[in-house]
Design a protein around this motif. Structure first.
Motif, PDB file in Angstrom:
ATOM      1  N   MET A   1       0.838  -1.184   0.000  1.00  0.00           N
ATOM      2  CA  MET A   1       0.000   0.000   0.000  1.00  0.00           C
ATOM      3  C   MET A   1       0.880   1.244   0.000  1.00  0.00           C
ATOM      4  O   MET A   1       1.959   1.242   0.581  1.00  0.00           O
ATOM      5  N   SER A   2       0.380   2.298  -0.616  1.00  0.00           N
ATOM      6  CA  SER A   2       1.069   3.574  -0.575  1.00  0.00           C
ATOM      7  C   SER A   2       0.039   4.697  -0.652  1.00  0.00           C
ATOM      8  O   SER A   2      -1.078   4.502  -1.131  1.00  0.00           O
ATOM      9  N   VAL A  20      -5.057   6.267  -1.805  1.00  0.00           N
ATOM     10  CA  VAL A  20      -4.416   5.053  -1.309  1.00  0.00           C
ATOM     11  C   VAL A  20      -4.361   4.037  -2.445  1.00  0.00           C
ATOM     12  O   VAL A  20      -5.387   3.633  -2.980  1.00  0.00           O
ATOM     13  N   GLN A  21      -3.135   3.672  -2.811  1.00  0.00           N
ATOM     14  CA  GLN A  21      -2.939   2.689  -3.874  1.00  0.00           C
ATOM     15  C   GLN A  21      -2.636   1.342  -3.240  1.00  0.00           C
ATOM     16  O   GLN A  21      -1.827   1.241  -2.318  1.00  0.00           O
ATOM     17  N   LYS A  86      -4.620   3.974   9.158  1.00  0.00           N
ATOM     18  CA  LYS A  86      -4.565   2.659   9.805  1.00  0.00           C
ATOM     19  C   LYS A  86      -5.694   1.819   9.226  1.00  0.00           C
ATOM     20  O   LYS A  86      -6.842   2.255   9.212  1.00  0.00           O
ATOM     21  N   THR A  87      -5.355   0.632   8.705  1.00  0.00           N
ATOM     22  CA  THR A  87      -6.357  -0.260   8.126  1.00  0.00           C
ATOM     23  C   THR A  87      -6.383  -1.574   8.900  1.00  0.00           C
ATOM     24  O   THR A  87      -5.375  -2.014   9.444  1.00  0.00           O
ATOM     25  N   VAL A  88      -7.575  -2.184   8.935  1.00  0.00           N
ATOM     26  CA  VAL A  88      -7.747  -3.508   9.528  1.00  0.00           C
ATOM     27  C   VAL A  88      -8.562  -4.337   8.543  1.00  0.00           C
ATOM     28  O   VAL A  88      -9.622  -3.907   8.079  1.00  0.00           O
ATOM     29  N   THR A  89      -8.064  -5.549   8.227  1.00  0.00           N
ATOM     30  CA  THR A  89      -8.756  -6.427   7.286  1.00  0.00           C
ATOM     31  C   THR A  89      -9.687  -7.384   8.037  1.00  0.00           C
ATOM     32  O   THR A  89      -9.645  -7.478   9.272  1.00  0.00           O
ATOM     33  N   GLU A  95      -2.455  -2.585   9.325  1.00  0.00           N
ATOM     34  CA  GLU A  95      -1.349  -1.926   8.638  1.00  0.00           C
ATOM     35  C   GLU A  95      -1.465  -0.422   8.860  1.00  0.00           C
ATOM     36  O   GLU A  95      -2.562   0.131   8.892  1.00  0.00           O
ATOM     37  N   THR A  96      -0.321   0.226   9.033  1.00  0.00           N
ATOM     38  CA  THR A  96      -0.285   1.666   9.254  1.00  0.00           C
ATOM     39  C   THR A  96       0.645   2.301   8.238  1.00  0.00           C
ATOM     40  O   THR A  96       1.754   1.819   8.015  1.00  0.00           O
TER      41      THR A  96
END
Length: 121
Positions: A1-2, A20-21, A86-89, A95-96
């Motif tokens: 991710m970027s 967000v890519q 900050k992502t949560v799957t 992931e931050t």
């Protein structure tokens, strides 16, 4: 991710989208912070299951999208600085990502030249 700002060099008064890519397709929730994610009062917004929730740092000029991107409208010079995503799957993977946003000062119209300091007489 970027994270990629669009436009890449935003100026004061412009809108910028922090795009967000490569965001996770099995995303459960994401949150944007102005500053570090370790400080809850820096929360701009979060999007759990399609519902936008504004956080304490939300100014009313931010909007989030399902692809994790963040729109900041009518940038101020004070909007410059660190933004944290900050992502949560669904599997619980967290992931931050961080981005240091720079906001250029809007140039005065019609000047066109450089300012040259004058000596006092």
């Amino acid at each position: 991710m970027s994270i990629v700002p669009v436009p890449t060099k935003p100026m004061e008064g412009q809108d910028v989208t922090l795009t967000v890519q490569g965001y996770p397709r099995d995303l459960l929730v994401y949150a944007w912070y102005r500053g570090p994610a370790s400080e809850p009062n820096r929360l701009l917004s979060q999007l759990p299951s399609g519902s936008w929730i504004a956080g304490p740092a939300h100014t009313g000029r931010e909007a989030g999208f399902a692809n994790c991107s963040l729109l900041v409208q009518k940038l101020n010079l004070t909007d410059a600085g660190r933004y944290t995503l900050k992502t949560v799957t669904l599997q619980g993977k967290t992931e931050t990502l961080e981005l240091e946003l720079q906001v250029a000062r809007k140039c005065a119209e019609g000047g066109g030249g450089q300012l040259v300091p004058r000596r006092a007489s």
